[in-house]
Design a protein around this motif. Structure first.
Motif, short mmCIF file in Angstrom:
data_model
loop_
_atom_site.label_atom_id
_atom_site.label_comp_id
_atom_site.label_asym_id
_atom_site.label_seq_id
_atom_site.Cartn_x
_atom_site.Cartn_y
_atom_site.Cartn_z
N MET A 1 104.24 48.74 64.53
CA MET A 1 103.18 49.06 63.57
C MET A 1 101.91 48.29 63.95
O MET A 1 101.94 47.07 64.06
CB MET A 1 103.63 48.68 62.16
N THR A 2 100.84 49.02 64.15
CA THR A 2 99.60 48.32 64.50
C THR A 2 98.82 48.01 63.24
O THR A 2 99.02 48.61 62.20
CB THR A 2 98.72 49.19 65.43
N GLU A 7 91.60 45.98 58.59
CA GLU A 7 92.65 45.61 57.64
C GLU A 7 92.82 44.10 57.58
O GLU A 7 93.02 43.51 56.50
CB GLU A 7 93.98 46.28 58.04
N LEU A 8 92.74 43.47 58.75
CA LEU A 8 92.86 42.01 58.77
C LEU A 8 91.70 41.34 58.02
O LEU A 8 91.89 40.36 57.30
CB LEU A 8 92.93 41.50 60.21
N GLU A 9 90.50 41.93 58.20
CA GLU A 9 89.35 41.38 57.46
C GLU A 9 89.55 41.53 55.96
O GLU A 9 89.20 40.64 55.18
CB GLU A 9 88.06 42.10 57.89
N LYS A 12 91.92 38.94 54.77
CA LYS A 12 91.22 37.64 54.76
C LYS A 12 90.41 37.50 53.47
O LYS A 12 90.43 36.45 52.81
CB LYS A 12 90.32 37.53 55.98
N ALA A 13 89.73 38.56 53.12
CA ALA A 13 88.91 38.51 51.89
C ALA A 13 89.81 38.34 50.67
O ALA A 13 89.49 37.59 49.74
CB ALA A 13 88.07 39.77 51.77
N ALA A 14 90.98 39.00 50.68
CA ALA A 14 91.87 38.97 49.51
C ALA A 14 92.52 37.61 49.31
O ALA A 14 92.91 37.25 48.20
CB ALA A 14 92.94 40.05 49.63
N MET A 15 92.65 36.83 50.40
CA MET A 15 93.30 35.52 50.23
C MET A 15 92.29 34.40 49.92
O MET A 15 92.68 33.27 49.72
CB MET A 15 94.16 35.16 51.46
N GLN A 16 91.02 34.76 49.86
CA GLN A 16 90.00 33.72 49.67
C GLN A 16 90.21 32.82 48.44
O GLN A 16 89.85 31.65 48.48
CB GLN A 16 88.59 34.34 49.66
N PRO A 17 90.80 33.33 47.33
CA PRO A 17 91.03 32.42 46.20
C PRO A 17 91.86 31.20 46.57
O PRO A 17 91.84 30.18 45.85
CB PRO A 17 91.79 33.29 45.19
#
Ligand SMILES: *Cc1c(COP(=O)(O)O)cnc(C)c1O
Length: 478
Positions: A1-2, A7-9, A12-17
């Protein structure tokens, strides 16, 4: 699965909290500090025991959410639903069980340790952290009177320290089992657990009689050992208490050490409550001979006033500790080989662990040893002061003067039994929630226990305890 860069960006934004920025860190840190300071300011007047029902009746919602919650809501939850219900073990009027501490310097040490998250298991990963942990163990070894060839490890508490020592004793003197264990009925129940976990739960066990002060009777110990030897049972381990939970009694350590030396028996001292009193002169005199024990269990979260989570196991011949816990012979390097001393991972069952040395090292460094020594001397003095004042109160049987800082006493209004009145008086005190004591049964008789060990407990709090007892007696007699 690629996975695409986009998607990685997004992830990254979603884990910022999870990574607040500098301004947020400052704000959050400030809020937490303010919360802690408010708590400490209110502490002197907080009840020492709170009922739960009233607090949890408010039904605050502790569930985890997808989006997270704000700090104000969480701090309020913590204050109401964690700090309030149950025992206020930080209170100067908490004198139940064996009180813990909660030095502010330790909280700062924990914070620093968690932020840099140094890996304290191996010297190669963090020589500085390992050096600090070894410095703490070496300092305690010196307090006990151990030679430089001893070794120690910081554990999560006294239970793990006793387990660590029992395993070292097993490897050194009872690798194939069958050896007998000697102790009194006042030994802490964690010793039972330790023997069980160490695979020696079924070892022949001899409960040695005690004198009228609940201390091991050495003549009875000798008799038990000689009987075993005559019957072909090998004596393996003697466990003495340097401060029992029930009465704070100290077994005759020096005399027991003589017996163990004569018979080649491993001598372990459970000093989780009392061992570190060796720091002050009066304590050291009471613990005379502790330096002759093969191993000692200590609890800095009791007698050095740390917050919960720090015990220590010390072994007189450090190689015995290394031998018991290094996973493979390949790792075994002489204790002194590394410049910063042995790696904690070679001296205990743990690998990755909290860098717990900081919470001990920082208060010792900042407060200075003299302050610790004075605090310990004060606790011993307060126990004697309480015992003397209690002896003058009508209706109380204060028992013998305390060995350390526990006073076990009974309330006996004129005629009859002391069990029920003592139990009722204790219940009254606990419900009142001003001064917190606990109870115990010794050979079937009920005792109220006052254990003075919080660094915050001073003479005015012991005076308050006397008043609370007098108030309780009045209330019981309507
Ligand atoms: C507290 C205590 C223990 C157990 O230590 P924890 O830190 O509670 O695990 C063992 N022995 C004695 C004498 C103690 O006072």
């Amino acid at each position: 699965m690629t996975i695409t860069r986009g998607e990685l960006e997004a992830l990254k934004a979603a884990m910022q909290p999870l990574e607040p920025d500098t301004d947020d860190r400052r704000r959050l840190g400030g809020e937490v500090l303010d919360h802690a300071l408010d708590y400490l300011e209110a502490l002197p007047e907080l009840p020492s025991n709170n009922s739960w029902d009233e607090v949890f009746a408010q039904k605050l919602d502790p569930e985890f959410t997808e989006g997270g919650r704000g700090s104000a809501e969480l701090l309020s939850y913590f204050g109401q639903c964690v700090n309030r219900p149950g025992f206020t073990t930080t209170s100067p009027r908490f004198m139940a069980y064996i009180p813990g501490g909660g030095l502010f310097y330790s909280a700062l040490g924990d914070f620093l340790a968690a932020v840099s998250n140094k890996y304290s298991g191996f010297a190669s990963a963090s020589p500085g952290a390992v050096r600090i942990e070894n410095a703490c163990c070496a300092w305690m070894a010196k307090v006990i009177g151990y030679p430089e060839t001893s070794a120690g490890t910081l554990t999560s508490g006294g239970s793990m320290a006793n387990l660590t020592a029992v395993v070292a004793a097993r490897e050194a003197r009872d690798p194939d089992g069958g050896g007998a264990v000697y102790m009194t009925r006042f030994v802490h129940h964690c010793v039972d657990k330790a023997l069980h976990i160490a695979g020696r739960g079924r070892a022949p066990r001899r409960l040695i009689d005690t004198d009228d002060r609940c201390r091991m009777d050495v003549a009875a110990l000798v008799t038990a050992i000689e009987r075993d030897v005559a019957n072909g049972v090998r004596p393996w381990l003697v466990i003495a208490s340097a401060g029992t939970i029930d009465t704070g009694s100290v077994d005759p350590i020096d005399d027991i050490a003589d017996v163990c030396a004569k018979h080649g028996i491993w001598f372990h001292v459970d000093g989780a409550y009392g061992g570190l009193f060796a720091l002050c002169d009066e304590g050291r005199a009471k613990l005379s001979g502790i330096d002759r024990a093969d191993s000692v269990a200590l609890d800095p979260h009791k007698t050095l006033f740390l917050p919960y989570g720090t015990g220590a196991a010390l072994v007189r011949d450090g190689n015995q500790l290394l031998h018991a816990f290094t996973a493979s012979a390949e790792y075994i390097t002489p204790l002194g080989e590394s410049e910063v001393g042995p790696s904690p991972a070679d001296l205990s069952p743990e690998l990755t662990r909290h860098f717990r040395g900081m919470r001990l090292w920082l208060p010792l460094q900042m407060g200075g040893i003299a302050a610790f020594r004075a605090a310990q001397q004060e606790k011993l003095g307060l126990a004697r002061y309480f015992h003397a004042r209690l002896s003058e109160l009508a209706g109380f049987d204060a028992g013998p003067p305390p060995d350390l800082s526990v006073v076990a006493f009974r309330y006996q209004p004129e005629n009859g039994d002391a069990d029920a009145p003592s139990e009722r008086l204790l219940q009254h005190l606990q419900q009142e929630g001003r001064v917190m004591l606990s109870g115990t049964r010794i050979d079937g008789r009920y005792y109220i226990r006052c254990a003075i060990l919080s660094f915050r407990t001073h003479v005015e709090h012991v005076d308050e305890l006397i008043e609370a007892l007098q108030r309780g007696v009045k209330a019981l007699h309507g």
